[in-house]
Design an enzyme around this catalytic site. Sequence first.
Site, PDB file in Angstrom:
ATOM      1  CB  CYS A  10      40.501  39.003  36.777  1.00 53.08           C
ATOM      2  SG  CYS A  10      42.158  39.022  35.862  1.00 53.08           S
ATOM      3  CB  CYS A  84      44.587  36.821  36.296  1.00 55.71           C
ATOM      4  SG  CYS A  84      42.890  36.697  36.844  1.00 55.71           S
ATOM      5  CB  CYS A  88      37.795  30.668  42.752  1.00 55.38           C
ATOM      6  SG  CYS A  88      37.650  31.792  41.578  1.00 55.38           S
TER       7      CYS A  88
END
Length: 132
Positions: A10, A84, A88
């Site tokens: 997050c 959120c 990545c």
Amino acid sequence: MTVPEVLFVCVHNAGRSQMAAGLLHHHARGRVAVRSAGSAPADTVNPAVVAVMAELGIDLSHEFPKPLTADGVRSADVVITMGCGDACPVFPGKRYLDWQLDDPAGLPAEQVRPIRDEIDRRVRDLLAELVS
């Protein structure tokens, strides 16, 4: 025999991802390696998150937000973002999930508990899949 590794991500690594990591670590009892990280880590873990986790006997008071790294993603088997909008690095062979969850930032403990409980439900389901 290696254990599966899960990375919870997050942005600030101060709320949802910390709760998820704490819960999975608690329930897995060593059967899963657990880490959490964020792309823009906060200075501290959300105090309301620490409080509601302590209610379950899970101590997050010693935890701190950690930075997300490509190596961290690369070493994980499962990478879970917490709704959120965090991005990545994507590596082949990894399982990527996004759990859409309310943000506990700025909320009092009574409003963080339902978020914790939903994360706990999802963590238990994930654990059942990983160690079946």
